[in-house]
Scaffold this motif. Sequence first.
Motif, PDB file in Angstrom:
ATOM      1  N   ALA A  13      25.420 -33.843  11.195  1.00  0.00           N
ATOM      2  CA  ALA A  13      25.067 -35.008  12.015  1.00  0.00           C
ATOM      3  C   ALA A  13      25.015 -34.641  13.493  1.00  0.00           C
ATOM      4  O   ALA A  13      24.104 -35.066  14.217  1.00  0.00           O
ATOM      5  N   ILE A  14      25.986 -33.846  13.962  1.00  0.00           N
ATOM      6  CA  ILE A  14      25.993 -33.437  15.369  1.00  0.00           C
ATOM      7  C   ILE A  14      24.749 -32.623  15.699  1.00  0.00           C
ATOM      8  O   ILE A  14      24.079 -32.852  16.719  1.00  0.00           O
ATOM      9  N   LEU A  15      24.425 -31.669  14.837  1.00  0.00           N
ATOM     10  CA  LEU A  15      23.246 -30.827  15.069  1.00  0.00           C
ATOM     11  C   LEU A  15      21.964 -31.656  15.030  1.00  0.00           C
ATOM     12  O   LEU A  15      21.051 -31.451  15.853  1.00  0.00           O
ATOM     13  N   ALA A  16      21.884 -32.594  14.075  1.00  0.00           N
ATOM     14  CA  ALA A  16      20.680 -33.424  13.965  1.00  0.00           C
ATOM     15  C   ALA A  16      20.507 -34.307  15.192  1.00  0.00           C
ATOM     16  O   ALA A  16      19.392 -34.446  15.720  1.00  0.00           O
ATOM     17  N   CYS A  17      21.607 -34.911  15.682  1.00  0.00           N
ATOM     18  CA  CYS A  17      21.536 -35.746  16.884  1.00  0.00           C
ATOM     19  C   CYS A  17      21.099 -34.921  18.089  1.00  0.00           C
ATOM     20  O   CYS A  17      20.243 -35.348  18.876  1.00  0.00           O
TER      21      CYS A  17
ATOM     22  N   VAL B 128      34.449 -39.047  24.846  1.00  0.00           N
ATOM     23  CA  VAL B 128      34.618 -38.279  23.621  1.00  0.00           C
ATOM     24  C   VAL B 128      35.680 -38.875  22.697  1.00  0.00           C
ATOM     25  O   VAL B 128      35.510 -38.864  21.473  1.00  0.00           O
ATOM     26  N   LEU B 129      36.747 -39.416  23.240  1.00  0.00           N
ATOM     27  CA  LEU B 129      37.839 -39.898  22.402  1.00  0.00           C
ATOM     28  C   LEU B 129      37.867 -41.416  22.231  1.00  0.00           C
ATOM     29  O   LEU B 129      38.050 -41.910  21.118  1.00  0.00           O
ATOM     30  N   ILE B 130      37.684 -42.136  23.330  1.00  0.00           N
ATOM     31  CA  ILE B 130      37.897 -43.587  23.282  1.00  0.00           C
ATOM     32  C   ILE B 130      36.644 -44.349  22.870  1.00  0.00           C
ATOM     33  O   ILE B 130      36.672 -45.147  21.918  1.00  0.00           O
TER      34      ILE B 130
ATOM     35  N   ASN C 171      29.006 -36.745  21.608  1.00  0.00           N
ATOM     36  CA  ASN C 171      29.297 -37.070  23.005  1.00  0.00           C
ATOM     37  C   ASN C 171      29.861 -35.868  23.761  1.00  0.00           C
ATOM     38  O   ASN C 171      29.615 -35.710  24.962  1.00  0.00           O
ATOM     39  N   LEU C 172      30.621 -35.021  23.065  1.00  0.00           N
ATOM     40  CA  LEU C 172      31.148 -33.810  23.698  1.00  0.00           C
ATOM     41  C   LEU C 172      30.002 -32.876  24.094  1.00  0.00           C
ATOM     42  O   LEU C 172      30.013 -32.292  25.192  1.00  0.00           O
ATOM     43  N   VAL C 173      29.010 -32.752  23.217  1.00  0.00           N
ATOM     44  CA  VAL C 173      27.841 -31.929  23.535  1.00  0.00           C
ATOM     45  C   VAL C 173      27.117 -32.502  24.763  1.00  0.00           C
ATOM     46  O   VAL C 173      26.701 -31.760  25.660  1.00  0.00           O
ATOM     47  N   ALA C 174      26.985 -33.826  24.810  1.00  0.00           N
ATOM     48  CA  ALA C 174      26.311 -34.470  25.945  1.00  0.00           C
ATOM     49  C   ALA C 174      27.078 -34.245  27.238  1.00  0.00           C
ATOM     50  O   ALA C 174      26.491 -33.973  28.294  1.00  0.00           O
ATOM     51  N   CYS C 175      28.414 -34.370  27.176  1.00  0.00           N
ATOM     52  CA  CYS C 175      29.232 -34.139  28.375  1.00  0.00           C
ATOM     53  C   CYS C 175      29.119 -32.685  28.833  1.00  0.00           C
ATOM     54  O   CYS C 175      29.046 -32.414  30.039  1.00  0.00           O
ATOM     55  N   ALA C 176      29.126 -31.761  27.888  1.00  0.00           N
ATOM     56  CA  ALA C 176      28.985 -30.347  28.236  1.00  0.00           C
ATOM     57  C   ALA C 176      27.645 -30.085  28.914  1.00  0.00           C
ATOM     58  O   ALA C 176      27.570 -29.311  29.878  1.00  0.00           O
TER      59      ALA C 176
END
Length: 218
Positions: A74-78, A119-121, A207-212
């Motif tokens: 799912a992360i890779l597809a997004c 990422v968390l909340i 979201n972590l990928v987006a923040c990075a």
Amino acid sequence: MAGIAAWTFAQTLRGVASAQTAPDLPITVAISLVATAISALIVYYFRRSANAVERRASWRALWHPASFGWIATAILACTFFSASISKFAQHAGIDLTPTNQAFAQIIASHPIAVVVFAVLIAPAYEELLFRRVLFGRLWAAGRPWLGLALSSLAFALVHEPPGLGASRGWGMLLLWSVYAVMGGLFAWIYRRTGSLWTAYLAHAGNNLVACAALMAGP
């Protein structure tokens, strides 16, 4: 609205001039996150709260070996779909400025706070609201595909409210498609694995990928 009104009132009591009482961007983001969190928790506890048996089953399903494969997929597809839409918009000359671009202005000065919230909340209460409550109600009623479509549409509209973002026309439609696909993928792996934890971790990972990407940007 109540949060912003309370902030403005508090600033007025402190003697701040009325022209300066509007909250700045970090405060506005914080108020929005808290407000959405409260709304999600209220709806969850009164409309679709999980019992002890469901929570144990969800936790066991998370640790099934296939669950982590679905999370990674799912992360890779997004990420791939978002990057493809961004590349297409750039090639076509379409303005694609998401509302959450505001985080790019905050992340340099408050990186830890932004990562914790994004990422968390935020994924926690968004998964409760959009997947557990909205999608879950129609899934339980035997209409999972309708639930997937409606919850994904709501997910897209909340992230890119019509008329409030910088993008217009085709740009807005492309942004809606990005968020709708994300919402659909999170709902799908929730149903596929039987655990809301998998949807949460996929959402958090995205979201972590987006923040990075924001941190690595110019």
